[in-house]
Design a protein around this motif. Structure first.
Motif, short mmCIF file in Angstrom:
data_model
loop_
_atom_site.label_atom_id
_atom_site.label_comp_id
_atom_site.label_asym_id
_atom_site.label_seq_id
_atom_site.Cartn_x
_atom_site.Cartn_y
_atom_site.Cartn_z
N ASN A 396 0.81 -1.23 0.00
CA ASN A 396 0.00 0.00 0.00
C ASN A 396 0.84 1.28 0.00
O ASN A 396 0.34 2.37 -0.27
CB ASN A 396 -0.98 0.02 1.17
N ILE A 397 2.16 1.19 0.31
CA ILE A 397 2.99 2.41 0.24
C ILE A 397 3.85 2.45 -1.03
O ILE A 397 4.57 3.41 -1.25
CB ILE A 397 3.88 2.57 1.49
N VAL A 398 3.75 1.40 -1.83
CA VAL A 398 4.54 1.37 -3.08
C VAL A 398 4.22 2.58 -3.98
O VAL A 398 5.15 3.21 -4.51
CB VAL A 398 4.33 0.04 -3.83
N PRO A 399 2.94 2.96 -4.18
CA PRO A 399 2.66 4.14 -5.03
C PRO A 399 3.32 5.41 -4.52
O PRO A 399 3.75 6.26 -5.30
CB PRO A 399 1.13 4.25 -4.98
N ILE A 400 3.42 5.54 -3.19
CA ILE A 400 4.06 6.73 -2.61
C ILE A 400 5.54 6.73 -2.93
O ILE A 400 6.13 7.76 -3.28
CB ILE A 400 3.82 6.77 -1.07
N ILE A 402 6.99 5.21 -5.45
CA ILE A 402 7.13 5.46 -6.89
C ILE A 402 7.05 6.95 -7.18
O ILE A 402 7.80 7.49 -8.01
CB ILE A 402 6.04 4.67 -7.67
N ASN A 403 6.15 7.63 -6.51
CA ASN A 403 6.00 9.07 -6.68
C ASN A 403 7.26 9.82 -6.22
O ASN A 403 7.72 10.77 -6.86
CB ASN A 403 4.79 9.58 -5.89
N GLU A 404 7.85 9.36 -5.10
CA GLU A 404 9.09 9.97 -4.60
C GLU A 404 10.24 9.75 -5.59
O GLU A 404 11.06 10.64 -5.80
CB GLU A 404 9.45 9.39 -3.23
N ILE A 405 10.28 8.58 -6.18
CA ILE A 405 11.33 8.27 -7.16
C ILE A 405 11.19 9.20 -8.36
O ILE A 405 12.19 9.72 -8.88
CB ILE A 405 11.25 6.79 -7.60
N TYR A 406 9.98 9.45 -8.78
CA TYR A 406 9.76 10.34 -9.92
C TYR A 406 10.20 11.77 -9.57
O TYR A 406 10.85 12.46 -10.37
CB TYR A 406 8.29 10.35 -10.34
N LYS A 408 12.40 12.71 -7.30
CA LYS A 408 13.84 12.83 -7.04
C LYS A 408 14.69 12.50 -8.26
O LYS A 408 15.78 13.04 -8.43
CB LYS A 408 14.23 11.93 -5.87
N HIS A 409 14.22 11.57 -9.11
CA HIS A 409 15.07 11.07 -10.20
C HIS A 409 14.47 11.26 -11.59
O HIS A 409 15.10 10.89 -12.57
CB HIS A 409 15.38 9.59 -9.98
N SER A 410 13.23 11.79 -11.66
CA SER A 410 12.54 11.98 -12.95
C SER A 410 12.42 10.67 -13.73
O SER A 410 12.49 10.66 -14.96
CB SER A 410 13.27 13.04 -13.80
N ILE A 411 12.28 9.57 -13.03
CA ILE A 411 12.08 8.26 -13.67
C ILE A 411 10.59 7.91 -13.57
O ILE A 411 10.06 7.75 -12.46
CB ILE A 411 12.93 7.16 -13.01
N ASN A 451 19.31 0.30 -8.84
CA ASN A 451 19.10 0.16 -7.41
C ASN A 451 19.31 1.53 -6.76
O ASN A 451 20.43 1.99 -6.60
CB ASN A 451 20.09 -0.86 -6.83
N LEU A 452 18.21 2.19 -6.40
CA LEU A 452 18.26 3.55 -5.87
C LEU A 452 18.22 3.53 -4.34
O LEU A 452 17.83 2.54 -3.73
CB LEU A 452 17.08 4.37 -6.39
N TYR A 453 18.61 4.66 -3.75
CA TYR A 453 18.46 4.80 -2.30
C TYR A 453 16.99 4.81 -1.93
O TYR A 453 16.16 5.38 -2.65
CB TYR A 453 19.10 6.10 -1.81
N PHE A 454 16.67 4.21 -0.79
CA PHE A 454 15.29 4.28 -0.31
C PHE A 454 14.99 5.73 0.05
O PHE A 454 15.77 6.37 0.76
CB PHE A 454 15.12 3.39 0.93
N PRO A 455 13.85 6.27 -0.41
CA PRO A 455 13.55 7.69 -0.17
C PRO A 455 13.07 7.93 1.27
O PRO A 455 11.88 8.11 1.54
CB PRO A 455 12.44 7.98 -1.19
N VAL A 456 14.01 7.93 2.20
CA VAL A 456 13.66 8.15 3.61
C VAL A 456 13.07 9.55 3.76
O VAL A 456 13.70 10.53 3.35
CB VAL A 456 14.92 8.03 4.51
#
Length: 462
Positions: A396-400, A402-406, A408-411, A451-456
Motif C-alpha cells: 500500500n505504500i509502493v505508489p508513494i 514510486i512518486n518519490e522516485i519520480y 527525485k530522479h525523474s524516472i 538500485n536507488l536509495y530508499f527515499p527516507v
C-alpha cells in the motif's frame, strides 16, 4: 561588529529553512562548521546586542530564526569585504577610466597600502581583457582600449546583478544611481519576451546576462544602432551556423524592442550570448574543459548511463562549467540557492554529487548541481518502460515510493511487481529498466537494474 555578506546569507538560509542544524549550513554553504559557528555568534550578538560566552548552537539557531527585523539590523552594520572593495573600484574604473583616490578611500576604508596588496588580484582579472592598472598620487586609472573596458564593465554589471541582494547599501546605491534606463519595466518585458522567443530557461542568470549586455552596449544618439541598420546590411553579422529564417526572426524582434538601441558593431556579441542560451555555439557542443569528463562520470553515477552520451551532456553542462570559471575569475558570490526552500537537501543525492564535483571545480555549488540535475534528468529516454520491483515493502505504500522516485530522479514508472512475480512478467512483456530500493538480486541480460536509495522522508544526520 564586522558584519558582511556571509552573515546575511547565513541569516537568509536559516530564515528560509528553520530546521537546519550547524552541519547542514556548513555543507550547503561549503564552510567549515567552526567558521559557520563564528558567523552565527556574530549574528546573535549583533541582533540581540549582548555578548555571549556559552550558548548551544541549536539555541542560537532557534533564536536567530525567530528574531524579527534581524536582516534590517545586520544591514545597518554591513561593511565591504576585500573582494567587494576590488569590485567597486573596478566597476567605476571600467566605466570612467579613472577614480580620485581620496574620494573613495574614506568610503571604502581603503589605504594606499591596501590597494597595493590588492594589485595581484586586480591584475589577474585585468590581463584577461588586456587592461592595466595605473596608480599615482592623482588617483587610479585603467589603461586599455574602450572596447576592452566595455567588456570588463559588462561582466562586472553581470556580477552586480547576481550579487545585488547581499551587497552593502552604498555599493548598490552608487551603481543604481549611474544607470540610465528610460523604461525599466519595458526592458524587463522585452528580456522575458526575448527568452521566450529563444525557448530558453528564463533563469535569473540569463535575465542578468541580457540586462548587463543592454546596460553596457547600448548606444547614444550619435552612434549607429540596430534600429538604423537594414536587414540586408545585418547579414554580415549572421553566424554561419544560423538558419536564415532564425536570423531574421531574431533581428526583427531586436528592431522592435528595447534592444534596438544596441550599437550595431556589438551585434555579434549578442549573437554569441544567444548561442550560449540555445546551446548552438560550436564550443558548447564539444568539451571546453579538461575536467569535464570527470564531471560527466559523476553525473552518470547518479542519473544513469545516458549521461555518457556527449550529445546529451556537453550542450547542457558546458555553459554552466563556463559560468563556474567566470565565477572563479570575478569572485562572483552567487547564492541563488538561498532563495529556495532547501529543507530536504541535507544528505540528498544532489548534495553528495555536488560535493564530489566541487573537488574538481571549487566554484560549483548546489544551485548548479540542482539545475543540471533537472536539465539532464529530462533526457531519461521517454520511450523506456520502467517498472518497480519490491520484496519486503508493504504494497500500500509502493505508489508513494514510486512518486518519490519520480520527484527525485525523474524516472517514470509504469507498473510495480513483487519480486516473486517479476520473472513471469518478463517472459511476455518488454521492460527496459527495473527500479528497486531494496537489495534484490535480479538478473536479466536485456534489462538494466537501477538500485536507488530508499527515499527516507525528511532524513537528517544525527
Amino acid at each position: 561588529m564586522y558584519i558582511n555578506t556571509k552573515h546575511l546569507q547565513i541569516l537568509h538560509l536559516i530564515k528560509n529553512n528553520s530546521n537546519f542544524n550547524l552541519n547542514d549550513i556548513s555543507e550547503i554553504l561549503n564552510m567549515s562548521p567552526q567558521h559557520v559557528k563564528l558567523h552565527l555568534k556574530d549574528i546573535y550578538e549583533e541582533i540581540l546586542e549582548r555578548n555571549i560566552s556559552s550558548i548551544k548552537v541549536d539555541e542560537m539557531l532557534k533564536n536567530i530564526s525567530n528574531f524579527k527585523n534581524a536582516k534590517k539590523i545586520l544591514r545597518k552594520s554591513q561593511q565591504f569585504t576585500k573582494n567587494q572593495k576590488i569590485f567597486y573600484i573596478l566597476f567605476f574604473l571600467s566605466k570612467f577610466k579613472n577614480i580620485n583616490f581620496s574620494n573613495i578611500s574614506k568610503e571604502l576604508d581603503l589605504t594606499t597600502r591596501n590597494l597595493n596588496n590588492y594589485k595581484d588580484t586586480i591584475n589577474n582579472i585585468l590581463k584577461v581583457y588586456s587592461l592595466k592598472l595605473y596608480i599615482s598620487s592623482q588617483g587610479i586609472r585603467l589603461l586599455g582600449s574602450n572596447f576592452n573596458l566595455k567588456r570588463l564593465n559588462y561582466f562586472l554589471f553581470f556580477k552586480f546583478l547576481i550579487e545585488k541582494d547581499y551587497l552593502p547599501y552604498k555599493f548598490r546605491k552608487d551603481i543604481l544611481d549611474n544607470l540610465n534606463i528610460k523604461s525599466f519595466s519595458k526592458l524587463k518585458k522585452d528580456i522575458c519576451s526575448f527568452l521566450t522567443l529563444l525557448n530558453s530557461h528564463h533563469s535569473m542568470h540569463q535575465q542578468a546576462t541580457l540586462l548587463a549586455f543592454f546596460l553596457t552596449f547600448k548606444g547614444n544618439i550619435k552612434e549607429k544602432t540596430i534600429n538604423e541598420i537594414s536587414f540586408d546590411k545585418c547579414l554580415k553579422y549572421k553566424p554561419s551556423h544560423w538558419k536564415i529564417d532564425f536570423f531574421y526572426e531574431i533581428l526583427c524582434f531586436l528592431k522592435n524592442s528595447s534592444f534596438k538601441y544596441i550599437k550595431t558593431e556589438f551585434l555579434y556579441l549578442l549573437f554569441n550570448i544567444i548561442d550560449t542560451f540555445t546551446y548552438s555555439k560550436v564550443c558548447f557542443t564539444n568539451s571546453i574543459d579538461k575536467d569535464i569528463k570527470s564531471i560527466q562520470n559523476i553525473f552518470s553515477q547518479y542519473l544513469g548511463d545516458h549521461i555518457l552520451d556527449n550529445s546529451i551532456f556537453f550542450p547542457a553542462a558546458n555553459p554552466w562549467i563556463y559560468y563556474c570559471k567566470i565565477k572563479q575569475l570575478f569572485f562572483i558570490d552567487d547564492f541563488s540557492l538561498i532563495n529556495l526552500n532547501l529543507e530536504h537537501i541535507p544528505n540528498s543525492n544532489v548534495l553528495n554529487m555536488t560535493k564530489k564535483i566541487r573537488e574538481i571545480i571549487p566554484s560549483f555549488n548546489i544551485f548548479e548541481g540542482l539545475f543540471l540535475w533537472f536539465i539532464l534528468s529530462k533526457n531519461e529516454i521517454s520511450e523506456d518502460i520502467n517498472i518497480f520491483v519490491f520484496k519486503n515493502i508493504e504494497r500500500n505504500i509502493v505508489p508513494i515510493i514510486i512518486n518519490e522516485i519520480y520527484k527525485k530522479h525523474s524516472i517514470k514508472i509504469t507498473k510495480s511487481f513483487n519480486s516473486k512475480e517479476i520473472n513471469e512478467y518478463l517472459k511476455n512483456n518488454r521492460v527496459d529498466n527495473i527500479v528497486t530500493v531494496e537489495n534484490i538480486k535480479i538478473y536479466h541480460k536485456n534489462v538494466t537494474v537501477k538500485n536507488l536509495y530508499f527515499p527516507v522522508p525528511n532524513y537528517r544526520k544525527l
